[in-house]
Motif scaffolding. Structure first.
Motif, PDB file in Angstrom:
ATOM      1  N   LYS A  44       0.942  -1.261   0.047  1.00  0.00           N
ATOM      2  CA  LYS A  44      -0.097   0.059  -0.129  1.00  0.00           C
ATOM      3  C   LYS A  44       0.991   1.075   0.002  1.00  0.00           C
ATOM      4  N   LEU A  45       1.810   1.404   0.964  1.00  0.00           N
ATOM      5  CA  LEU A  45       2.822   2.546   0.965  1.00  0.00           C
ATOM      6  C   LEU A  45       3.619   2.700  -0.194  1.00  0.00           C
ATOM      7  N   ARG A  46       3.819   1.467  -1.031  1.00  0.00           N
ATOM      8  CA  ARG A  46       4.611   1.505  -2.420  1.00  0.00           C
ATOM      9  C   ARG A  46       3.817   2.226  -3.490  1.00  0.00           C
ATOM     10  N   ARG A  47       2.438   1.619  -3.605  1.00  0.00           N
ATOM     11  CA  ARG A  47       1.736   2.358  -4.390  1.00  0.00           C
ATOM     12  C   ARG A  47       1.484   3.768  -4.202  1.00  0.00           C
ATOM     13  N   GLU A  48       1.376   4.258  -2.875  1.00  0.00           N
ATOM     14  CA  GLU A  48       0.992   5.653  -2.588  1.00  0.00           C
ATOM     15  C   GLU A  48       2.240   6.465  -3.091  1.00  0.00           C
ATOM     16  N   ALA A  49       3.499   5.635  -2.797  1.00  0.00           N
ATOM     17  CA  ALA A  49       4.671   6.669  -2.971  1.00  0.00           C
ATOM     18  C   ALA A  49       4.860   6.723  -4.623  1.00  0.00           C
ATOM     19  N   ALA A  50       4.469   5.680  -5.396  1.00  0.00           N
ATOM     20  CA  ALA A  50       4.410   5.831  -6.777  1.00  0.00           C
ATOM     21  C   ALA A  50       3.601   6.741  -7.318  1.00  0.00           C
ATOM     22  N   LYS A  51       2.487   6.806  -6.918  1.00  0.00           N
ATOM     23  CA  LYS A  51       1.458   7.889  -7.064  1.00  0.00           C
ATOM     24  C   LYS A  51       1.923   9.422  -6.970  1.00  0.00           C
ATOM     25  N   TYR A  52       2.564   9.444  -6.040  1.00  0.00           N
ATOM     26  CA  TYR A  52       3.184  10.940  -5.600  1.00  0.00           C
ATOM     27  C   TYR A  52       4.196  11.213  -6.558  1.00  0.00           C
ATOM     28  N   ARG A  53       5.188  10.150  -6.881  1.00  0.00           N
ATOM     29  CA  ARG A  53       6.407  10.283  -7.951  1.00  0.00           C
ATOM     30  C   ARG A  53       5.583  10.600  -9.346  1.00  0.00           C
ATOM     31  N   THR A  54       4.449   9.907  -9.677  1.00  0.00           N
ATOM     32  CA  THR A  54       4.162  10.286 -10.921  1.00  0.00           C
ATOM     33  C   THR A  54       3.619  11.641 -10.952  1.00  0.00           C
ATOM     34  N   LYS A  55       2.727  12.007  -9.895  1.00  0.00           N
ATOM     35  CA  LYS A  55       2.297  13.364  -9.955  1.00  0.00           C
ATOM     36  C   LYS A  55       3.447  14.569  -9.785  1.00  0.00           C
ATOM     37  N   ALA A  56       4.415  14.282  -9.267  1.00  0.00           N
ATOM     38  CA  ALA A  56       5.686  15.068  -9.206  1.00  0.00           C
ATOM     39  C   ALA A  56       6.498  15.294 -10.507  1.00  0.00           C
ATOM     40  N   GLY A  57       6.269  14.013 -11.430  1.00  0.00           N
ATOM     41  CA  GLY A  57       6.920  13.969 -12.468  1.00  0.00           C
ATOM     42  C   GLY A  57       5.963  14.798 -13.518  1.00  0.00           C
ATOM     43  N   GLU A  58       4.708  14.744 -13.137  1.00  0.00           N
ATOM     44  CA  GLU A  58       3.585  15.643 -14.177  1.00  0.00           C
ATOM     45  C   GLU A  58       3.937  16.873 -13.897  1.00  0.00           C
ATOM     46  N   LEU A  59       4.256  17.334 -12.758  1.00  0.00           N
ATOM     47  CA  LEU A  59       4.039  18.861 -12.244  1.00  0.00           C
ATOM     48  C   LEU A  59       5.481  19.310 -12.628  1.00  0.00           C
ATOM     49  N   GLU A  60       6.647  18.760 -12.593  1.00  0.00           N
ATOM     50  CA  GLU A  60       7.994  19.435 -12.920  1.00  0.00           C
ATOM     51  C   GLU A  60       7.868  20.212 -14.381  1.00  0.00           C
ATOM     52  N   PRO A  61       7.174  19.647 -15.369  1.00  0.00           N
ATOM     53  CA  PRO A  61       7.339  20.693 -16.748  1.00  0.00           C
ATOM     54  C   PRO A  61       6.433  21.956 -16.489  1.00  0.00           C
ATOM     55  N   LEU A  62       5.192  21.657 -15.579  1.00  0.00           N
ATOM     56  CA  LEU A  62       4.670  22.912 -15.167  1.00  0.00           C
ATOM     57  C   LEU A  62       5.418  24.085 -14.506  1.00  0.00           C
ATOM     58  N   ALA A  63       6.010  23.484 -13.681  1.00  0.00           N
ATOM     59  CA  ALA A  63       7.205  24.459 -12.791  1.00  0.00           C
ATOM     60  C   ALA A  63       7.995  25.012 -13.683  1.00  0.00           C
ATOM     61  N   LYS A  64       8.761  24.347 -14.718  1.00  0.00           N
ATOM     62  CA  LYS A  64       9.736  24.826 -15.361  1.00  0.00           C
ATOM     63  C   LYS A  64       9.199  25.901 -16.380  1.00  0.00           C
ATOM     64  N   ARG A  65       7.780  25.786 -16.652  1.00  0.00           N
ATOM     65  CA  ARG A  65       7.065  26.764 -17.627  1.00  0.00           C
ATOM     66  C   ARG A  65       6.759  27.876 -16.697  1.00  0.00           C
ATOM     67  N   ALA A  66       6.476  27.702 -15.533  1.00  0.00           N
ATOM     68  CA  ALA A  66       6.306  28.794 -14.695  1.00  0.00           C
ATOM     69  C   ALA A  66       7.364  29.796 -14.424  1.00  0.00           C
ATOM     70  N   ARG A  67       8.617  29.038 -14.151  1.00  0.00           N
ATOM     71  CA  ARG A  67       9.736  29.724 -14.195  1.00  0.00           C
ATOM     72  C   ARG A  67      10.279  30.622 -15.428  1.00  0.00           C
ATOM     73  N   GLU A  68       9.770  29.977 -16.492  1.00  0.00           N
ATOM     74  CA  GLU A  68      10.253  30.738 -17.918  1.00  0.00           C
ATOM     75  C   GLU A  68       9.206  32.045 -17.903  1.00  0.00           C
ATOM     76  N   LEU A  69       8.063  31.851 -17.772  1.00  0.00           N
ATOM     77  CA  LEU A  69       7.006  32.861 -17.696  1.00  0.00           C
ATOM     78  C   LEU A  69       7.379  34.005 -16.715  1.00  0.00           C
ATOM     79  N   GLU A  70       8.007  33.675 -15.696  1.00  0.00           N
ATOM     80  CA  GLU A  70       8.396  34.686 -14.574  1.00  0.00           C
ATOM     81  C   GLU A  70       9.533  35.474 -15.213  1.00  0.00           C
ATOM     82  N   ASP A  71      10.314  34.787 -15.936  1.00  0.00           N
ATOM     83  CA  ASP A  71      11.650  35.291 -16.385  1.00  0.00           C
ATOM     84  C   ASP A  71      10.964  36.310 -17.839  1.00  0.00           C
TER      85      ASP A  71
END
Length: 197
Positions: A44-71
């Motif tokens: 159960k803990l492994r599935r939960e951690a995998a879910k969070y890793r997937t979500k973080a991977g999906e959010l990384e491009p958005l954070a990069k884009r936000a930094r680009e927009l800020e610049d």
């Protein structure tokens, strides 16, 4: 009175069920005591951690884009100011290296270790507004440093000293040995031991 009997029966019937529930609540639920439960908990803990890793991977491009927009939203003046600060920092670092090299070069003639010279001096004061290095100021500061700390100076005579002869050491070469000579003392002890036999 029959109503009291019915109430008593209801209380008696409820008691065994509520006692089982209380016992279940009071027992500690330690999932690690049973290997099967522990395995399920780990999965159960492994599935939960995998879910969070997937979500973080999906959010990384958005954070990069936000930094680009800020610049991109920064004004031209802010970008130029940042570039100017970076260029000034690089220029200051180059000036400091040049001053250290100049101090080492001037100290090589009088200091035993030229690197000691720049360790004791404030290098910021030797560069003027135009970026020129004040070699006369460096010479004055080095002379003052040698007055304050003469142990940093090179020895006056750099050639090694030849050993001085000391006539009180060793045998004099004429065969006369002093009575403090260990060979003479040992010989005297051996002579006495042999004569005493």
């Amino acid at each position: 009175m029959p109503e009291n009997e019915e109430t008593t029966e209801q209380v008696e019937q409820e008691t065994p069920e509520s006692e089982a529930a209380l016992e279940a609540e009071q027992k500690p639920t330690d999932p690690w005591s049973d290997p099967d439960i522990a395995r399920r908990e780990i999965e159960k803990l492994r599935r939960e951690a995998a879910k969070y890793r997937t979500k973080a991977g999906e959010l990384e491009p958005l954070a990069k884009r936000a930094r680009e927009l800020e610049d991109a939203s920064k004004s031209e003046q802010e970008r130029l100011t940042e570039q100017l600060r970076a260029a000034e920092d690089r220029a200051k670092a180059v000036q400091q290296r040049a001053v250290r090299a100049e101090v080492r070069a001037l100290a090589a003639a009088e200091f035993a270790d030229p690197d000691d010279a720049h360790a004791f001096l404030d290098l910021d004061g030797f560069v003027d507004d135009d970026g020129d290095i004040d070699t006369d100021g460096i010479r004055k500061q080095l002379a003052e440093l040698l007055k304050r700390k003469p142990h940093l100076a090179k020895p006056s005579d750099t050639s090694p000293r030849p050993p001085r002869p000391d006539r009180s050491q060793g045998s004099s070469g004429n065969g006369n040995r002093s009575s403090s000579d260990p060979g003479v003392i040992f010989q005297g002890i051996m002579d006495q031991a042999l004569k005493g036999r």
